[in-house]
Design a protein around this motif. Structure first.
Motif, PDB file in Angstrom:
ATOM      1  N   VAL A  78       0.840  -1.204   0.000  1.00 49.28           N
ATOM      2  CA  VAL A  78       0.000   0.000   0.000  1.00 49.28           C
ATOM      3  C   VAL A  78       0.875   1.254   0.000  1.00 49.28           C
ATOM      4  N   GLU A  79       1.938   1.229   0.803  1.00 44.43           N
ATOM      5  CA  GLU A  79       2.825   2.396   0.848  1.00 44.43           C
ATOM      6  C   GLU A  79       3.490   2.613  -0.501  1.00 44.43           C
ATOM      7  N   GLY A  80       3.788   1.537  -1.196  1.00 57.57           N
ATOM      8  CA  GLY A  80       4.384   1.669  -2.524  1.00 57.57           C
ATOM      9  C   GLY A  80       3.484   2.423  -3.471  1.00 57.57           C
ATOM     10  N   LEU A  81       2.198   2.136  -3.435  1.00 58.01           N
ATOM     11  CA  LEU A  81       1.272   2.842  -4.324  1.00 58.01           C
ATOM     12  C   LEU A  81       1.036   4.277  -3.872  1.00 58.01           C
ATOM     13  N   LEU A  82       1.032   4.476  -2.563  1.00 63.25           N
ATOM     14  CA  LEU A  82       0.825   5.826  -2.044  1.00 63.25           C
ATOM     15  C   LEU A  82       2.074   6.679  -2.226  1.00 63.25           C
ATOM     16  N   GLY A  83       3.203   6.018  -2.435  1.00 66.51           N
ATOM     17  CA  GLY A  83       4.461   6.745  -2.568  1.00 66.51           C
ATOM     18  C   GLY A  83       4.959   7.302  -1.252  1.00 66.51           C
ATOM     19  N   ILE A  84       4.707   6.613  -0.164  1.00 69.30           N
ATOM     20  CA  ILE A  84       5.187   7.094   1.136  1.00 69.30           C
ATOM     21  C   ILE A  84       6.101   6.052   1.754  1.00 69.30           C
ATOM     22  N   GLU A  85       6.785   6.452   2.777  1.00 67.41           N
ATOM     23  CA  GLU A  85       7.665   5.547   3.487  1.00 67.41           C
ATOM     24  C   GLU A  85       7.475   5.787   4.977  1.00 67.41           C
ATOM     25  N   ALA A  86       7.479   4.720   5.734  1.00 68.00           N
ATOM     26  CA  ALA A  86       7.296   4.873   7.175  1.00 68.00           C
ATOM     27  C   ALA A  86       8.527   5.557   7.777  1.00 68.00           C
ATOM     28  N   PRO A  87       8.362   6.276   8.905  1.00 62.52           N
ATOM     29  CA  PRO A  87       9.526   6.872   9.581  1.00 62.52           C
ATOM     30  C   PRO A  87      10.527   5.780  10.000  1.00 62.52           C
ATOM     31  N   VAL A  88      11.786   6.194  10.139  1.00 59.78           N
ATOM     32  CA  VAL A  88      12.849   5.209  10.375  1.00 59.78           C
ATOM     33  C   VAL A  88      12.585   4.380  11.619  1.00 59.78           C
ATOM     34  N   ARG A  89      12.131   5.032  12.674  1.00 59.97           N
ATOM     35  CA  ARG A  89      11.904   4.271  13.915  1.00 59.97           C
ATOM     36  C   ARG A  89      10.841   3.185  13.694  1.00 59.97           C
ATOM     37  N   ALA A  90       9.797   3.544  12.959  1.00 59.12           N
ATOM     38  CA  ALA A  90       8.745   2.566  12.685  1.00 59.12           C
ATOM     39  C   ALA A  90       9.304   1.396  11.884  1.00 59.12           C
ATOM     40  N   GLN A  91      10.197   1.720  10.935  1.00 61.75           N
ATOM     41  CA  GLN A  91      10.781   0.640  10.137  1.00 61.75           C
ATOM     42  C   GLN A  91      11.577  -0.313  11.015  1.00 61.75           C
ATOM     43  N   TYR A  92      12.316   0.254  11.960  1.00 62.90           N
ATOM     44  CA  TYR A  92      13.088  -0.619  12.871  1.00 62.90           C
ATOM     45  C   TYR A  92      12.163  -1.487  13.699  1.00 62.90           C
ATOM     46  N   ILE A  93      11.068  -0.891  14.172  1.00 60.34           N
ATOM     47  CA  ILE A  93      10.137  -1.677  15.000  1.00 60.34           C
ATOM     48  C   ILE A  93       9.527  -2.800  14.162  1.00 60.34           C
ATOM     49  N   ARG A  94       9.150  -2.466  12.935  1.00 59.34           N
ATOM     50  CA  ARG A  94       8.550  -3.489  12.071  1.00 59.34           C
ATOM     51  C   ARG A  94       9.516  -4.638  11.815  1.00 59.34           C
ATOM     52  N   VAL A  95      10.752  -4.275  11.468  1.00 64.12           N
ATOM     53  CA  VAL A  95      11.727  -5.315  11.155  1.00 64.12           C
ATOM     54  C   VAL A  95      12.014  -6.156  12.391  1.00 64.12           C
TER      55      VAL A  95
END
Lengths: 170, 405
Positions: B95-112
């Protein structure tokens, strides 16, 4: 993510005008291909040393009802040696059938059974084209846009939608 | 439930042999859920395997088309129900790919970090379940004990043990609770030693090895042709890991090794997963150490729910956005996007086609277990006896929620 250096120009030339590049794709290059050229194109994509799409990720059936032609098959390919992805799209009318790609990628077997089960798309030459999720004898193709979300009403599904009269008669 | 049907009795030189149709499952402990196998057997020797799937089919893809983008998260949890954070992550990326957005870095770390925790939880099951399938009960009890630690961490972070639904489009639902980082590090320390325990229990166990070594071999070429991915593919010596080769989120910033093995038998597939848990621990430790402070959600009230819930009581605008988001959802521009992530079972792909409305036009899940299960039927060598089928099935590690969708 779009690999600009993917040598697709030669492929496009070989099928003069019949295979075209879908420029609206943002995540990976995408080719539009008619069903007649699908197998030849797939073989070329898999075997050409510059391309080597040896991995079929997925086959996705899409119903674009009420547009015509109604169905679309979307193939997601991946090349393990080159780490490239490619999408193929193949439009099909309701009566038409697609050629099977199982001789090219054996993994297509279950994907094609799924597309058949969910959309009623048939595949010529498939070794074992049966329903995969629904049971044998199930009536209808559940992922079609005109199939109700709750299914059709019967003894086991009292909350389902009523069948349209013309279908019930047939 | 195992039923047998005698098809024919064949008299051979060595005596009487019977051609038997054996029905294994769908309710059988070794089928890992509701999988039904129809086996054509000549005595104890398996001649043909025919999997019947779909007993857990819930029409997830049909439901996707009538749910808003936020409502879909809980549905993705129920695909591979051992590792919901990975499923959430793959879907959010599409969904983010189509919206053209990226989650904030901290969120990415939490997700991973959560995805890796769930990888441990998923791999722990097969680490214990494969030995149990072939007769060694003990390991499963130990792995379940340790899996409970991961469950506790999930509960601490998200409030639920299994179906976390912690991702959101544009970030994660909440920040990590106080003390979570210390507890995760503590878990890493305890768990690193536990992995060696499992190996001690099984690696030199002659009975276990006799049942899994050199059974169900798949060559690298066949594994690619069959579409295997993840540990099943790497056990056959094919060096491909999406986390390393097409890094998404912050996988480019963490260091880990891709575990490769060469024989492609049941033992290698099991061992591959045991070793992958060590790499996951490495990634989790690095995530905790590298994780910056900051936002966990993008700053776009039209997509993201308000992080500061107090605003709901004080700001009219926030209130309106929240209402619209809850009632209608947000629109995603027309287009299509395929996101592929390295889920514990292999390549988990979400192919999203949007028509510009609040609900996906089509969302296809490329479920790794579904594809991996095909290896039971063809191109696999050294499956001779019924007992080998059980070992093979266990080592492929299918999760029926994902196979049946």
């Amino acid at each position: 993510m779009v690999a600009d250096d993917m040598p697709l120009a030669a492929v496009l030339r070989a099928y003069d005008q019949r295979v075209s590049l879908d420029l609206s794709a943002v995540d990976m290059p995408c080719l539009l291909v008619p069903p007649g050229d699908l197998i030849a194109l797939c073989r070329q994509l898999r075997d050409a040393p510059a391309l080597r799409f040896d991995f079929l990720s997925d086959i996705c059936g899409v119903d674009i009802f009420p547009q015509s032609p109604r169905f679309m098959l979307v193939y997601h390919l991946f090349s393990i040696p080159h780490k490239w992805r490619l999408r193929l799209k193949c439009r099909l009318s309701e009566q038409a059938s697609a050629p099977t790609v199982t001789p090219v990628w054996p993994t297509a077997n279950w994907h094609e059974r799924e597309a058949y089960d969910m959309y009623g798309i048939s595949f010529d030459g498939h070794p074992d084209l049966r329903r995969i999720y629904m049971w044998e004898g199930f009536d209808g193709f559940p992922m079609r846009r005109d199939f109700p979300l709750r299914g059709y009403k019967d003894d086991y599904n009292p909350m389902g939608a009523k069948r349209p009269p013309d279908e019930a008669a047939g | 439930m195992t039923e047998t049907t005698v098809l024919s009795e064949i008299t051979t030189d060595t005596g009487l042999s019977r051609d038997v149709l054996l029905n294994l499952g769908p309710q059988h402990p070794s089928t890992h859920g509701v999988l039904r196998l129809l086996l054509q057997m000549d005595g104890e020797i398996v001649e043909r395997i025919e999997p019947h799937i779909g007993l857990l089919h819930r029409g997830t893809e049909k439901l996707f088309e009538s749910f808003t983008y936020t409502q879909i998260f809980p549905l993705t949890d129920r695909l591979d129900y051992l590792c919901p954070p990975s499923n959430n992550l793959g879907y959010a990326l599409a969904v983010e790919g189509l919206l053209g957005i990226e989650a904030p870095v901290r969120a990415q770390y939490i997700r991973v970090m959560m995805a890796e925790l769930s990888r441990i939880s998923g791999h722990l099951l097969i680490t214990g379940a494969l030995p149990m399938d072939v007769g060694a009960m003990t390991t499963l009890l130990y792995t379940m004990r340790d899996r409970e630690m991961v469950m506790d961490l999930m509960e601490m972070i998200s409030g639920v043990r299994m179906h976390t639904s912690f991702c959101r489009v544009g970030g994660v639902r909440e920040d990590l609770p106080e003390g979570a980082e210390a507890r995760i590090l503590q878990f890493c320390d305890i768990f690193a030693a536990r992995i060696s325990d499992y190996e001690t229990l099984l690696e030199n166990n002659r009975i276990f090895l006799a049942r899994v070594e050199n059974i169900g071999n798949i060559t690298g070429e066949d594994a690619i042709a069959l579409g295997l991915s993840g540990p099943n593919l790497r056990a056959s010596g094919v060096d491909w890991d999406i986390r390393r080769d097409a890094p998404y989120e912050i996988y480019g910033q963490v260091e880990f090794e891709v575990i490769l093995r060469q024989d492609g038998d049941c033992y290698d597939r099991w061992k591959c997963r045991v070793d992958e848990m060590r790499e996951s621990l490495k990634i989790i430790r690095q995530c905790i150490h590298q994780m910056p402070k900051g936002d966990i959600m993008i700053d776009d009230p039209k997509i993201a729910f308000p992080v500061d819930k107090d605003l709901l009581a004080h700001s009219m605008e926030t209130h309106i956005h929240h209402f619209i988001l809850s009632a209608n959802g947000f629109k995603v521009p027309a287009g299509e996007f395929y996101s592929a992530i390295e889920a514990p079972k292999g390549e988990l792909g979400y192919y999203l086609i949007s028509d510009g409305s609040e609900k996906p036009f089509r969302l296809k899940v490329r479920a790794p277990s579904f594809v991996n299960l095909q290896a039971l039927t063809e191109r696999t060598t050294n499956i001779k006896y019924l007992a080998d089928v059980i070992a093979m099935l266990g080592s492929l590690d299918p999760v029926m929620g994902e196979v049946d969708k």
